[in-house]
Each structure stands twice: as C-alpha cells, then as structure tokens.
Design an enzyme around this catalytic site. Structure first.
Site, PDB file in Angstrom:
ATOM      1  N   HIS A  17      -1.541   1.328  -1.133  1.00  0.00           N
ATOM      2  CA  HIS A  17      -2.405   0.369  -0.387  1.00  0.00           C
ATOM      3  C   HIS A  17      -2.823   0.369   0.771  1.00  0.00           C
ATOM      4  O   HIS A  17      -3.732   0.206   1.433  1.00  0.00           O
ATOM      5  CB  HIS A  17      -1.464  -1.331  -0.748  1.00  0.00           C
ATOM      6  N   LYS A  41       1.378 -11.476 -14.549  1.00  0.00           N
ATOM      7  CA  LYS A  41       2.549 -10.790 -13.858  1.00  0.00           C
ATOM      8  C   LYS A  41       3.538 -11.797 -13.459  1.00  0.00           C
ATOM      9  O   LYS A  41       3.320 -12.692 -12.918  1.00  0.00           O
ATOM     10  CB  LYS A  41       2.175  -9.838 -12.791  1.00  0.00           C
ATOM     11  N   ARG A  90      -7.489   4.520  -8.727  1.00  0.00           N
ATOM     12  CA  ARG A  90      -6.469   5.560  -8.712  1.00  0.00           C
ATOM     13  C   ARG A  90      -6.793   6.477  -9.943  1.00  0.00           C
ATOM     14  O   ARG A  90      -6.689   7.876  -9.742  1.00  0.00           O
ATOM     15  CB  ARG A  90      -5.081   5.333  -9.071  1.00  0.00           C
ATOM     16  N   SER A 128       3.112  -0.513  -7.974  1.00  0.00           N
ATOM     17  CA  SER A 128       4.464  -1.188  -7.045  1.00  0.00           C
ATOM     18  C   SER A 128       5.184  -1.214  -8.355  1.00  0.00           C
ATOM     19  O   SER A 128       6.658  -1.238  -7.891  1.00  0.00           O
ATOM     20  CB  SER A 128       3.751  -2.536  -7.028  1.00  0.00           C
TER      21      SER A 128
HETATM   22  N1  COA Z   1      -1.915   2.273  -4.316  1.00  0.00           N
HETATM   23  C1  COA Z   1      -0.790   2.003  -5.191  1.00  0.00           C
HETATM   24  N2  COA Z   1      -0.884   1.027  -6.196  1.00  0.00           N
HETATM   25  C2  COA Z   1      -2.173   0.541  -6.467  1.00  0.00           C
HETATM   26  C3  COA Z   1      -3.013   0.882  -5.832  1.00  0.00           C
HETATM   27  C4  COA Z   1      -3.127   1.868  -4.734  1.00  0.00           C
HETATM   28  N3  COA Z   1      -4.237   2.198  -4.101  1.00  0.00           N
HETATM   29  N4  COA Z   1      -4.241   0.514  -6.396  1.00  0.00           N
HETATM   30  C5  COA Z   1      -3.800  -0.523  -7.367  1.00  0.00           C
HETATM   31  N5  COA Z   1      -2.456  -0.154  -7.598  1.00  0.00           N
HETATM   32  C6  COA Z   1      -1.452  -0.722  -8.480  1.00  0.00           C
HETATM   33  C7  COA Z   1      -0.762  -1.967  -7.898  1.00  0.00           C
HETATM   34  O1  COA Z   1       0.453  -1.541  -7.265  1.00  0.00           O
HETATM   35  C8  COA Z   1      -0.267  -2.723  -8.936  1.00  0.00           C
HETATM   36  O2  COA Z   1       0.715  -2.161  -9.659  1.00  0.00           O
HETATM   37  P1  COA Z   1       1.609  -3.083 -10.675  1.00  0.00           P
HETATM   38  O3  COA Z   1       0.850  -3.300 -11.800  1.00  0.00           O
HETATM   39  O4  COA Z   1       2.708  -1.984 -11.081  1.00  0.00           O
HETATM   40  O5  COA Z   1       2.166  -4.003 -10.102  1.00  0.00           O
HETATM   41  C9  COA Z   1      -1.834  -2.609  -9.943  1.00  0.00           C
HETATM   42  O6  COA Z   1      -2.093  -1.376  -9.577  1.00  0.00           O
HETATM   43  C10 COA Z   1      -2.674  -3.515  -9.667  1.00  0.00           C
HETATM   44  O7  COA Z   1      -2.121  -4.835  -9.871  1.00  0.00           O
HETATM   45  P2  COA Z   1      -2.714  -6.219  -8.793  1.00  0.00           P
HETATM   46  O8  COA Z   1      -2.479  -5.759  -7.341  1.00  0.00           O
HETATM   47  O9  COA Z   1      -1.953  -7.269  -9.467  1.00  0.00           O
HETATM   48  O10 COA Z   1      -4.356  -5.838  -8.867  1.00  0.00           O
HETATM   49  P3  COA Z   1      -5.419  -6.562 -10.146  1.00  0.00           P
HETATM   50  O11 COA Z   1      -6.472  -5.559  -9.658  1.00  0.00           O
HETATM   51  O12 COA Z   1      -4.594  -6.654 -11.265  1.00  0.00           O
HETATM   52  O13 COA Z   1      -5.629  -7.762  -9.615  1.00  0.00           O
HETATM   53  C11 COA Z   1      -5.549 -10.054  -8.440  1.00  0.00           C
HETATM   54  C12 COA Z   1      -4.930  -8.852  -9.121  1.00  0.00           C
HETATM   55  C13 COA Z   1      -4.471 -10.991  -7.924  1.00  0.00           C
HETATM   56  C14 COA Z   1      -6.819  -9.727  -7.435  1.00  0.00           C
HETATM   57  C15 COA Z   1      -6.307 -10.827  -9.557  1.00  0.00           C
HETATM   58  O14 COA Z   1      -5.436 -11.010 -10.628  1.00  0.00           O
HETATM   59  C16 COA Z   1      -6.866 -12.170  -9.280  1.00  0.00           C
HETATM   60  O15 COA Z   1      -8.192 -11.858  -8.671  1.00  0.00           O
HETATM   61  N6  COA Z   1      -6.265 -13.235  -9.248  1.00  0.00           N
HETATM   62  C17 COA Z   1      -6.947 -14.615  -8.898  1.00  0.00           C
HETATM   63  C18 COA Z   1      -7.242 -15.398  -9.984  1.00  0.00           C
HETATM   64  C19 COA Z   1      -8.703 -14.937 -10.388  1.00  0.00           C
HETATM   65  O16 COA Z   1      -9.625 -15.017  -9.632  1.00  0.00           O
HETATM   66  N7  COA Z   1      -8.568 -14.488 -11.713  1.00  0.00           N
HETATM   67  C20 COA Z   1      -9.925 -13.943 -12.420  1.00  0.00           C
HETATM   68  C21 COA Z   1     -10.283 -12.521 -11.803  1.00  0.00           C
HETATM   69  S1  COA Z   1     -11.594 -11.805 -12.986  1.00  0.00           S
END
Ligand code: COA
Length: 165
Positions: A17, A41, A90, A128
């Site tokens: 990140h 989650k 990724r 994560s």
């Molecule tokens: N380095 C390390 N890890 C990375 C990474 C990077 N460059 N890019 C992604 N990841 C990993 C994260 O660590 C995480 O790992 P985990 O699943 O083991 O926890 C995973 O990839 C991505 O998860 P997250 O951070 O939860 O992102 P997401 O892409 O699932 O989106 C929100 C999360 C909070 C942005 C999304 O749920 C959201 O927008 N929530 C608000 C409600 C909303 O608007 N919903 C409608 C969306 S259409």
C-alpha cells in the site's frame, strides 16, 4: 490532478500500500488515503487504529493524508469534491473484481473515475490477511509491513517475533 483518493480497508496497511501511496502522491497535488468499511470483511483493527497506523507510515509524504468514512465511496468523493480514485492491481485476478466495483461506482457517481496502478513486482503477492497470518504465528513480517507499525501488528495477535507470547 488536484485531489486523488486511495480507498481501502488497510487492515493493516502494508508496504505494498505504501508503495502505491508514494507513487500516486507523485501524480497529484493532494493524495487522500480513505479508510472505508468493506462490508464483506471482519476487520482485525478498528477504524481508529487503522487511521493512526497509516498516519505514522505516511508522515514523510507531504501531500498525503488519511481520513475515514462510513458510507459509499461514490458519495464520499462528492462530499470532498474529488473526482478520481486510484486502486492497485497486483495480478490479473484483481481485475475482474475491480472492474465490477469501478462500474458500480460510476453508476452511483457519473463524475467519478477509477484509475489503476500496477503494484510493484516485489509486492505483487502481498495482502493484509496473509501478513496477519504470518504475524499470528510469530513469523517475521518486517519485509511486508512498515517498521512504524510492526509492534502494533504483533501486539494485536498477542505475539512477538519468533512466536513468543
Ligand atoms: N499491496 C498490498 N495489499 C494490497 C494491495 C497492495 N498494493 N492492493 C490490494 N491489496 C490487498 C489488501 O491488503 C486487501 O487484502 P485482504 O483481502 O487480505 O484484506 C485486498 O487486497 C483489498 O481489499 P480492500 O482494501 O478491502 O479493498 P477493496 O478493493 O476490496 O475495496 C473498499 C475496499 C473499502 C474501498 C470498498 O469495499 C468500498 O468502497 N467500501 C465502501 C462502500 C461502497 O462504496 N461499496 C460499493 C463499492 S462498489
């Protein structure tokens, strides 16, 4: 570009990140790291803990800040007058899910744009949850997590490095 938002759960923030944050901050005037709720989650760290950890890890990046929001990402962008978010990709396997979210966000906020940045190769396997698994059993997480928060992550799982409780 004026404001760019990097949204995620950051449970916890990893070096992958931080890599995206550094590179994205170089492309805009202001980068906002937004900690949002991913309803799919069950988090290990509270929102307050995650914001505090991110703040410590990005203190050296002048135009980056961290905030949290409990609601739709599309709405949050409107609230703060931002138009674009950036997400890290990724591997190809991230693409389908990200595409779905990008289209849904566009439906909710027609002004909103989703930009993608390739994760650096050395972090392309990081997540994560895998880091938390390593920490849970006392493995060495120093290659994956910013040093500012290593103790916080071990403390959460009641372990020290080498598995000593
Ligand atoms: N380095 C390390 N890890 C990375 C990474 C990077 N460059 N890019 C992604 N990841 C990993 C994260 O660590 C995480 O790992 P985990 O699943 O083991 O926890 C995973 O990839 C991505 O998860 P997250 O951070 O939860 O992102 P997401 O892409 O699932 O989106 C929100 C999360 C909070 C942005 C999304 O749920 C959201 O927008 N929530 C608000 C409600 C909303 O608007 N919903 C409608 C969306 S259409």
């Amino acid at each position: 570009m004026e404001k760019l938002v990097y949204p995620g759960s950051f449970d916890p923030i990893t070096l992958g990140h931080v890599d995206i944050i550094r590179r994205a901050a170089g492309l805009c005037d202001e980068l906002i790291v937004a900690v949002l709720v991913n309803p799919g989650k069950q988090p290990s760290f509270t929102i307050g803990e995650r914001v505090d950890m991110i703040r410590r890890c990005i203190s050296g990046i002048d135009n980056a800040s961290v905030r949290s929001f409990d609601g739709l990402l599309a709405q949050y962008l409107q609230n703060i007058g931002a138009r674009a978010i950036i997400k890290g990709l990724r591997a190809v396997s991230d693409y389908e899910y990200e595409l779905q979210m990008a289209h849904m966000n566009k439906k909710l906020n027609i002004e909103m744009e989703t930009l993608f940045m390739m994760a650096s190769l050395q972090y392309s396997f990081l997540s994560s949850s895998t880091v938390k698994d390593v920490a849970r059993y006392g493995g060495d997480i120093s290659e994956f997590i910013p040093e500012e928060i290593i103790e916080d992550v071990y403390a959460k799982f009641g372990r020290g490095k080498d598995g000593i409780s």
